[in-house]
Design a protein around this motif. Structure first.
Motif, mmCIF file in Angstrom:
data_model
loop_
_atom_site.group_PDB
_atom_site.id
_atom_site.type_symbol
_atom_site.label_atom_id
_atom_site.label_comp_id
_atom_site.label_asym_id
_atom_site.label_seq_id
_atom_site.Cartn_x
_atom_site.Cartn_y
_atom_site.Cartn_z
ATOM 1 N N GLU A 1 37.429 0.417 13.385
ATOM 2 C CA GLU A 1 37.608 -1.006 13.697
ATOM 3 C C GLU A 1 37.273 -1.267 15.167
ATOM 4 O OE1 GLU A 1 41.608 -3.285 13.655
ATOM 5 O OE2 GLU A 1 40.476 -3.887 11.884
ATOM 6 N N THR A 2 37.666 -0.341 16.040
ATOM 7 C CA THR A 2 37.333 -0.498 17.456
ATOM 8 C C THR A 2 35.824 -0.634 17.625
ATOM 9 O OG1 THR A 2 39.184 0.922 18.022
ATOM 10 C CG2 THR A 2 37.548 0.551 19.730
ATOM 11 N N ARG B 1 33.682 -1.584 15.457
ATOM 12 C CA ARG B 1 33.228 -2.842 14.865
ATOM 13 C C ARG B 1 33.531 -4.000 15.823
ATOM 14 N NH1 ARG B 1 35.470 -2.379 9.601
ATOM 15 N NH2 ARG B 1 33.687 -1.101 9.054
ATOM 16 N N ALA B 2 34.723 -3.938 16.433
ATOM 17 C CA ALA B 2 35.127 -5.012 17.339
ATOM 18 C C ALA B 2 34.247 -5.067 18.582
ATOM 19 C CB ALA B 2 36.591 -4.831 17.740
ATOM 20 N N LYS B 3 33.547 -3.983 18.876
ATOM 21 C CA LYS B 3 32.614 -3.964 20.000
ATOM 22 C C LYS B 3 31.374 -4.779 19.717
ATOM 23 C CE LYS B 3 33.020 0.748 21.349
ATOM 24 N NZ LYS B 3 32.337 2.042 21.303
ATOM 25 N N GLY B 4 31.095 -4.974 18.412
ATOM 26 C CA GLY B 4 29.880 -5.690 18.044
ATOM 27 C C GLY B 4 28.756 -4.772 17.606
ATOM 28 N N LEU B 5 29.068 -3.523 17.300
ATOM 29 C CA LEU B 5 28.029 -2.607 16.811
ATOM 30 C C LEU B 5 27.557 -3.033 15.421
ATOM 31 C CD1 LEU B 5 29.210 1.058 17.473
ATOM 32 C CD2 LEU B 5 27.156 -0.028 18.326
ATOM 33 N N PRO B 6 26.268 -2.868 15.143
ATOM 34 C CA PRO B 6 25.797 -3.116 13.775
ATOM 35 C C PRO B 6 26.419 -2.099 12.820
ATOM 36 C CG PRO B 6 23.955 -2.865 15.303
ATOM 37 C CD PRO B 6 25.185 -2.507 16.050
#
Ligand SMILES: Nc1ncnc2c1ncn2[C@@H]1O[C@H](COP(=O)(O)OP(=O)(O)OP(=O)(O)O)[C@@H](O)[C@H]1O
Ligand SMILES: [Mg+2]
Lengths: 342, 329
Positions: B228-229, B231-236
């Protein structure tokens, strides 16, 4: 600190989880507004939907959960062609959650400090690797520059010896250091909104105090808004100026910190306040702490009417168990969802 | 790290010695020896067996001596002179029989492992990231069937299909003209042409299991907060899945590579018998049934050594990919 400029508006947000056992209405009609630079506390018992609200704003609600209704709007500042900054409203709920635009907002405009610092870093990558990745994702910098910034950020959050710690793996760091690392990662792209989801629950009291102080300081310095999620009202008093209280997926009361502490309206808020030790009181002077009677209802079968009525000492039979309570204004910017104030 | 490897190698020496004793004892366990089964075989073919001839042979191979003397002769030959003893059945030194086959086996098994991973990991990742979707169900059914299908049956089916549909003879690792030829570039090319069918069959045997493992491990990892971390960074999503949870989910593959080598060799035996491949599996099977003890013993010892070495390699690999283990070492 806070200006009157809107930053984030959440309107009638509903996020449900569709499980085999039934539907969990984790967030069930939440409204909130965050202004630029504002610190907003979100409090409530475990399971009331605080984290799901945060995930909904970031559009990372995990399956089988889904935003079923509502609008989330971010007022994003952008450099226009003639060099002036303009604000544009982006409706996050209309974006593809994994699409380019949402990803350019996530981590850059809105950043998250997650609930579990011990588990929130990848165990097989160095801290630096994970921070540098975030920087390079949103900013056009070389790897060396990104590393430079990461070290600077680690220094800012009070990480000891950042130029060495950056190459450490999470298991080589203490809980407090990991949480500082997480905060550095969230701050590295200068977000306009930081969502801190119980960032100190896993830490001891001393470290907690340091982290809180750090967040307050950074907010002053960087001018960002903070949505501070916690079940600890004491922490809210120290960290934020406005609070919303959530119960079973709904906002039951919102006010500034002073009004909420000195003049709580909703029976649930009062019960919450009675259940914490008063700040500044010595142990032997403390009244016996009351816990809220009863327990959080089964999320699959919410009570009819006001969902707090089975636990409420002031519940009115025939009213609270029938009608949805109205959301009434009881003072300047002080609202409460309860029939008692109708 | 270096100290760790050295320590592990030191522990390996007594381990291997004990294994060699156990191997030798196990080979000696069935009643009789090579010469009794040899004589029995001759008799069934109608030959008259001279007892004196048998006795002379028994003398020559030292079969009359106590087991521990035989063992010491054998093991000291290996350690001191690299002499693995004589194969009684083939009338040749064991040394001359095994190395080429061992090399072929290693190539076959190694390539099969890689091919199997290459197929299984992407499918497992897809299945896990699309849990409960229709493709996931279909892949799950196929891999369950795959887990239950014996490799030799697959070999028979593929051979049959190749024969009837394409007129290909897929048995063996070499064409007729290269079978006895010395090694040359042309022979290697010829081998590669034949290799892919057994590789595919052996690889498919373990692929189904690997798909299940990848899927299950990845499903565990996908809900971890560190994902989730990211994902929360904005990684595809794709980059995120391969960089973080897959990386952690694949650790068991590295830690079992040592075992899978040994497993593949025993799995390979049946396939090799069916496809008549010149690997060690069929030869070892034969040596064990005819009680050709030095040959069988040498194989057992080599296989055990490979397993022990394989485990060491896995541990080093694991320490390399997982920093948490590196610390403890
Ligand atoms: N992945 C999920 N699957 C199913 N239900 C979920 C999931 N995540 C949250 N929920 C449900 O949503 C509700 C709200 O959960 P949420 O995590 O937002 O609570 P919280 O207020 O953050 O509590 P805490 O203080 O314990 O963190 C709970 O009833 C929970 O069971
Ligand atoms: Mg939570």
């Amino acid at each position: 600190m806070a200006t009157d400029q809107l930053l984030l508006e959440v309107k009638d947000l509903k996020t449900y989880f569709f499980l085999d056992e039934g539907t969990v209405r984790a967030v069930d009609g939440v409204d909130m507004v965050i202004r630029r630079g504002q610190a907003l506390g979100v409090v409530g018992e475990s399971g009331c939907g605080k984290s799901v609200t945060a995930r909904s704003i970031l559009r990372i609600v995990p399956r089988p959960g889904r935003i079923v209704q509502g609008e989330i709007t971010l007022h994003r500042m952008r450099e226009s062609k003639n060099g002036r900054t303009v604000t544009e409203a982006v409706r996050l709920t209309d974006l593809d959650p994994m699409g380019v635009e949402m990803r350019s907002i996530r981590g850059a405009e809105i950043a998250l400090v997650p609930q579990e610092p011990m588990m929130s870093l990848s165990p097989v990558h160095t801290l630096g690797n994970q921070i540098i990745e975030a920087i390079m994702l949103h900013q056009r910098v070389t790897k060396a520059e990104a590393r430079e910034r990461a070290i600077h950020m680690l220094d800012l959050v009070g990480m000891p010896r950042p130029s060495r710690t950056i190459d450490r793996y999470p298991h080589e760091l203490s809980g407090g250091m990991r949480q500082r690392g997480m905060i550095a990662m969230a701050l590295c792209c200068h977000p306009s909104l930081l969502i801190a989801d119980e960032p100190t629950t896993a830490l001891d009291v001393t470290t907690e105090a340091q982290i809180l102080k750090l967040i307050r300081g950074l907010r002053q310095e960087l001018g960002m808004a903070i949505m501070y999620i916690t079940h600890n009202l004491g922490v809210v008093a120290q960290t934020t100026e406005d609070v919303i209280v959530m119960y079973m997926g709904k906002v039951v009361e919102e006010a500034d910190v002073d009004s909420l502490f000195h003049d709580p309206k909703h029976p649930y808020t009062r019960a919450l306040l009675r259940s914490i030790p008063r700040l500044g009181q010595r142990t032997r002077e403390r009244q016996r702490l009351e816990s809220i009677r009863g327990s959080v209802p089964d999320p699959y079968a919410l009570p009819k009417g006001c969902s707090f009525h089975p636990r409420c000492a002031q519940a009115i039979r025939g009213v609270c168990d029938r009608e949805e309570p109205p959301y009434v204004e009881v003072g300047p910017a002080h609202k409460v969802r309860c029939v008692l104030y109708r | 790290m270096l100290g760790y490897v050295l320590r592990r190698v030191t522990i390996m020496i007594p381990t291997l010695l004990i294994i060699s004793i156990i191997s030798f004892v196990i080979i000696q366990l069935p009643p009789g020896d090579y010469l009794t089964s040899y004589a029995a075989q001759l008799r069934t073919m109608g030959d008259i067996v001279q007892q004196e001839e048998i006795d002379a042979l028994r003398q020559r191979y030292g079969l009359g001596q106590p087991v521990y003397v035989q063992y010491f002769k054998w093991i000291s030959g290996i350690i001191l002179r690299g002499d693995w003893g004589q194969s009684m059945e083939w009338q040749k030194p064991v040394r001359d029989l095994i190395w080429e086959r061992l090399a072929l086996t290693m190539v076959l098994s190694g390539v099969s492992i890689l091919v199997s991973w290459f197929i299984a990991i992407p499918i497992g990742v897809y299945s896990a990231t699309h849990q409960y979707s229709i493709p996931d169900y279909i892949l799950s059914i196929i891999s369950f069937v795959g887990v239950g299908t014996p490799g030799f049956m697959l070999a028979l089916v593929i051979m049959y299909v190749a024969m009837t549909a394409f007129g290909l003879n897929v048995g063996g690792l070499f064409s007729q003209e290269y079978l006895a030829a010395p090694w040359s570039w042309a022979k290697v090319v010829d081998m590669l042409k034949h290799l892919w069918i057994p590789v595919l069959i052996i690889a498919l045997g373990s692929t189904a299991g690997s798909i299940r493992t990848t899927r299950a491990n990845l499903l565990d990892e996908l809900n971890k907060p560190y994902v989730e971390t990211a994902r929360a960074k904005g990684l595809p999503e794709g980059r995120l899945v391969w960089k973080y949870p897959v990386r952690v989910a694949l650790n068991p593959f590295f830690s079992t590579v040592g075992w899978s080598l040994a497993n593949l060799i025993s799995g390979e035996t049946l396939v090799s018998v069916v496809l008549s491949l010149q690997t060690i599996g069929p030869m070892m099977l034969r040596a064990l049934t005819s009680q050709d003890m030095y040959l069988a013993g040498s194989f057992l010892l080599l296989l055990s050594t490979m397993t022990v070495l394989g485990t060491l390699i896995s541990d080093i690999l694991l320490a390399w990919v997982d920093p948490r283990i590196r610390m403890e070492a």
